[in-house]
Scaffold this motif. Sequence first.
Motif, PDB file in Angstrom:
ATOM      1  N   SER A 148      54.320  31.587 -70.629  1.00 15.94           N
ATOM      2  CA  SER A 148      54.585  30.378 -69.875  1.00 15.94           C
ATOM      3  C   SER A 148      56.490  31.496 -69.862  1.00 15.94           C
ATOM      4  O   SER A 148      56.566  31.144 -70.743  1.00 15.94           O
ATOM      5  CB  SER A 148      54.503  29.468 -69.973  1.00 15.94           C
ATOM      6  OG  SER A 148      55.270  28.522 -69.422  1.00 15.94           O
ATOM      7  N   PHE A 149      57.285  32.132 -69.221  1.00 19.97           N
ATOM      8  CA  PHE A 149      58.438  32.212 -69.959  1.00 19.97           C
ATOM      9  C   PHE A 149      58.859  31.738 -68.915  1.00 19.97           C
ATOM     10  O   PHE A 149      58.227  31.138 -67.632  1.00 19.97           O
ATOM     11  CB  PHE A 149      57.905  33.632 -69.058  1.00 19.97           C
ATOM     12  CG  PHE A 149      57.756  35.288 -69.847  1.00 19.97           C
ATOM     13  CD1 PHE A 149      58.053  35.099 -70.960  1.00 19.97           C
ATOM     14  CD2 PHE A 149      56.648  34.887 -69.543  1.00 19.97           C
ATOM     15  CE1 PHE A 149      58.106  35.930 -71.879  1.00 19.97           C
ATOM     16  CE2 PHE A 149      55.886  36.303 -70.312  1.00 19.97           C
ATOM     17  CZ  PHE A 149      56.933  37.130 -71.722  1.00 19.97           C
ATOM     18  N   ARG A 150      60.314  31.143 -69.224  1.00 22.89           N
ATOM     19  CA  ARG A 150      61.036  30.754 -69.110  1.00 22.89           C
ATOM     20  C   ARG A 150      62.214  31.094 -68.782  1.00 22.89           C
ATOM     21  O   ARG A 150      63.074  32.412 -69.249  1.00 22.89           O
ATOM     22  CB  ARG A 150      61.653  28.841 -69.650  1.00 22.89           C
ATOM     23  CG  ARG A 150      61.628  27.772 -69.260  1.00 22.89           C
ATOM     24  CD  ARG A 150      62.297  26.800 -70.219  1.00 22.89           C
ATOM     25  NE  ARG A 150      62.887  26.707 -69.843  1.00 22.89           N
ATOM     26  CZ  ARG A 150      62.559  25.224 -68.905  1.00 22.89           C
ATOM     27  NH1 ARG A 150      62.150  25.404 -67.713  1.00 22.89           N
ATOM     28  NH2 ARG A 150      64.301  24.726 -68.790  1.00 22.89           N
ATOM     29  N   ILE A 151      62.382  32.215 -67.249  1.00 21.26           N
ATOM     30  CA  ILE A 151      63.161  32.792 -67.291  1.00 21.26           C
ATOM     31  C   ILE A 151      64.803  32.449 -66.806  1.00 21.26           C
ATOM     32  O   ILE A 151      64.268  31.878 -65.390  1.00 21.26           O
ATOM     33  CB  ILE A 151      62.642  34.101 -65.953  1.00 21.26           C
ATOM     34  CG1 ILE A 151      61.113  34.007 -66.856  1.00 21.26           C
ATOM     35  CG2 ILE A 151      63.578  35.385 -65.786  1.00 21.26           C
ATOM     36  CD1 ILE A 151      60.600  35.628 -66.288  1.00 21.26           C
ATOM     37  N   ARG A 152      65.611  32.807 -66.836  1.00 20.00           N
ATOM     38  CA  ARG A 152      66.660  32.290 -65.590  1.00 20.00           C
ATOM     39  C   ARG A 152      67.354  33.406 -65.410  1.00 20.00           C
ATOM     40  O   ARG A 152      67.455  34.122 -66.532  1.00 20.00           O
ATOM     41  CB  ARG A 152      67.957  32.283 -66.879  1.00 20.00           C
ATOM     42  CG  ARG A 152      69.718  31.519 -66.956  1.00 20.00           C
ATOM     43  CD  ARG A 152      70.605  31.230 -68.150  1.00 20.00           C
ATOM     44  NE  ARG A 152      71.478  30.356 -66.916  1.00 20.00           N
ATOM     45  CZ  ARG A 152      71.412  29.227 -67.893  1.00 20.00           C
ATOM     46  NH1 ARG A 152      70.536  28.255 -68.001  1.00 20.00           N
ATOM     47  NH2 ARG A 152      72.024  28.385 -67.003  1.00 20.00           N
ATOM     48  N   THR A 153      67.342  33.409 -64.176  1.00 25.60           N
ATOM     49  CA  THR A 153      67.751  34.911 -63.171  1.00 25.60           C
ATOM     50  C   THR A 153      69.326  34.595 -62.511  1.00 25.60           C
ATOM     51  O   THR A 153      69.781  33.657 -61.791  1.00 25.60           O
ATOM     52  CB  THR A 153      67.005  34.730 -62.435  1.00 25.60           C
ATOM     53  OG1 THR A 153      65.524  35.441 -62.682  1.00 25.60           O
ATOM     54  CG2 THR A 153      67.113  36.577 -61.621  1.00 25.60           C
ATOM     55  N   THR A 154      69.769  35.452 -63.151  1.00 27.14           N
ATOM     56  CA  THR A 154      71.604  35.263 -62.378  1.00 27.14           C
ATOM     57  C   THR A 154      71.834  36.251 -61.006  1.00 27.14           C
ATOM     58  O   THR A 154      71.472  38.219 -61.344  1.00 27.14           O
ATOM     59  CB  THR A 154      73.093  35.871 -63.268  1.00 27.14           C
ATOM     60  OG1 THR A 154      72.532  34.621 -64.470  1.00 27.14           O
ATOM     61  CG2 THR A 154      74.090  35.239 -62.723  1.00 27.14           C
ATOM     62  N   ILE A 155      72.580  36.450 -60.508  1.00 24.04           N
ATOM     63  CA  ILE A 155      72.536  37.447 -59.034  1.00 24.04           C
ATOM     64  C   ILE A 155      73.035  37.543 -59.551  1.00 24.04           C
ATOM     65  O   ILE A 155      75.145  37.144 -59.200  1.00 24.04           O
ATOM     66  CB  ILE A 155      72.435  36.462 -57.627  1.00 24.04           C
ATOM     67  CG1 ILE A 155      71.123  36.140 -57.019  1.00 24.04           C
ATOM     68  CG2 ILE A 155      72.584  37.487 -56.801  1.00 24.04           C
ATOM     69  CD1 ILE A 155      71.350  35.472 -55.996  1.00 24.04           C
ATOM     70  N   VAL A 156      74.082  38.668 -60.147  1.00 27.06           N
ATOM     71  CA  VAL A 156      74.850  39.791 -60.230  1.00 27.06           C
ATOM     72  C   VAL A 156      76.042  40.511 -58.767  1.00 27.06           C
ATOM     73  O   VAL A 156      77.391  40.434 -59.329  1.00 27.06           O
ATOM     74  CB  VAL A 156      75.170  40.933 -61.702  1.00 27.06           C
ATOM     75  CG1 VAL A 156      74.613  39.767 -62.629  1.00 27.06           C
ATOM     76  CG2 VAL A 156      74.084  41.882 -61.242  1.00 27.06           C
TER      77      VAL A 156
END
Lengths: 289, 151
Positions: free
Chosen positions: B58-66
């Motif tokens: 179970s991955f908690r992923i923080r994604t940013t559109i760069v």
Amino acid sequence: MHDFDYLEPETIDAACAALAAGGEDTRIMAGGTALILALRQRLVMPLRVVSLSRIAELRGIHQADSGEISIGACVRHADVAQSPLVAGHYPMLAHLASVLANPQVRNQGTLGGNLSYADPSTDPPGCLLAIGAQVVLRSVAGERRLSMEEFLVDYFETALQPGELLARIILPAPAAGAHGTYARHLRTAAEHRPMANVSIFSAGSLARPKKVRLVVAAATPVPVLIEAARMLEDAMPTCAAIEAVASAAAMAIEPLSDARADGEYRRTVVRVLAARSLAGHFGLPGDAS
Amino acid sequence: MRIEKQALLGASTERAWALLLDPVVMAACVPGMASIEVISDTEYLATIKVRISFVSASFRIRTTIVDQRPSVWLRSVGTGEDSALASTLRHDTQIALEPAPEGQTLFRVESDVEVLGRVGAFGLSAMKTKADRLWDAFVEALQSRLAAEAG
Ligand SMILES: Cc1cc2nc3c(=O)[nH]c(=O)nc-3n(C[C@H](O)[C@H](O)[C@H](O)COP(=O)(O)OP(=O)(O)OC[C@H]3O[C@@H](n4cnc5c(N)ncnc54)[C@H](O)[C@@H]3O)c2cc1C
């Protein structure tokens, strides 16, 4: 390895009760050949492990009055290989169980553990699908009987629900003129696991089969029953027909592409393996392409 | 591991873009997505559960559109972790949309994904195959959503 409770129930009912009481953090262990590796790598950290090893009902191979042959889920591969019942009625399965993996795994790993794990790089699932086998699942809610098609859901995925265990595998009552062929392809002689395998099961005479089931497995995420093989039914098998079925099989699959082999290579192997095995099955001159 | 994928979507590039950036739609279409939080216009925090046999991560992923050119292209980077399995995941992903015949859109994804820690022990082959299966399920969900909108 981290600590967990180790339960050894002696009946299927007691095992089902332990699974129902334990919830998500409970794991079933049969031979342990796959589970122990995952426990050691701490990929799974259950609070309870329910071992099936003391449950006599899960062992043994019997033939019912109906002719069906029942194989307990905890029967080891070596037991399948040595069973006179299996060898007498389904020699392809006895042969398969005698060549899979290595002697250590055959003497420890179980048929039920193999099917429940649903690793595609294995031997029994495709063969059992070709034979038309069924599985019996048990839980506190009762019993369900599923075809192999229903049981093998997807890549590393079966129809087993939480709290459910695989109790036995049922081979259909042997049919007149039934004939089976199993062939596996290894990438190198030193590898244990198949990169592709083909199972053929026919009924009626070999000169004019009534029913033909061809299954491709290990090359695909889940075993695939090749519909095109039915063109061999109710006709005299010819080299041209076999070539056509083998090519159709290679085109019908969505091959796995991984470290063992890429997808297009697997497709080629499937075509050649299917052509050779079908030729051998029906006693026609083999294909060497 | 490098993942390169493409699919045809039955919608204009503008519609496809709006869909792909809609967290509600993504929560419904991405297989295993348990939750998604919008932190800002360009930042998301998603929890994704993936199961291979008896191993569940179970991955908690923080994604940013760069970087982005709306309706055409975007690049996003993200990191996440599964603390129970002491594993981390990093991705660097580019998404491109191109008009295709009959009002459709060619949707392409290129992603470099790195998985470190115990989950990595399951093997790259299995993860890559799993990623392929998840992609197929994702595209199917997107397409049926678009078909439902159109119909
Ligand atoms: C080196 C090596 C080589 C191998 N090569 C091959 C090969 O060539 N061909 C091949 O087919 N296989 C191969 N295998 C796999 C082998 O067949 C194993 O026996 C099998 O995968 C697991 O069986 P097990 O009884 O040890 O299961 P376990 O490790 O005890 O369990 C495996 C999984 O199934 C679940 N499970 C077990 N029994 C049940 C049940 N009755 N009901 C519900 N869930 C259950 C467990 O919870 C666990 O998730 C290989 C394995 C190894 C280690």
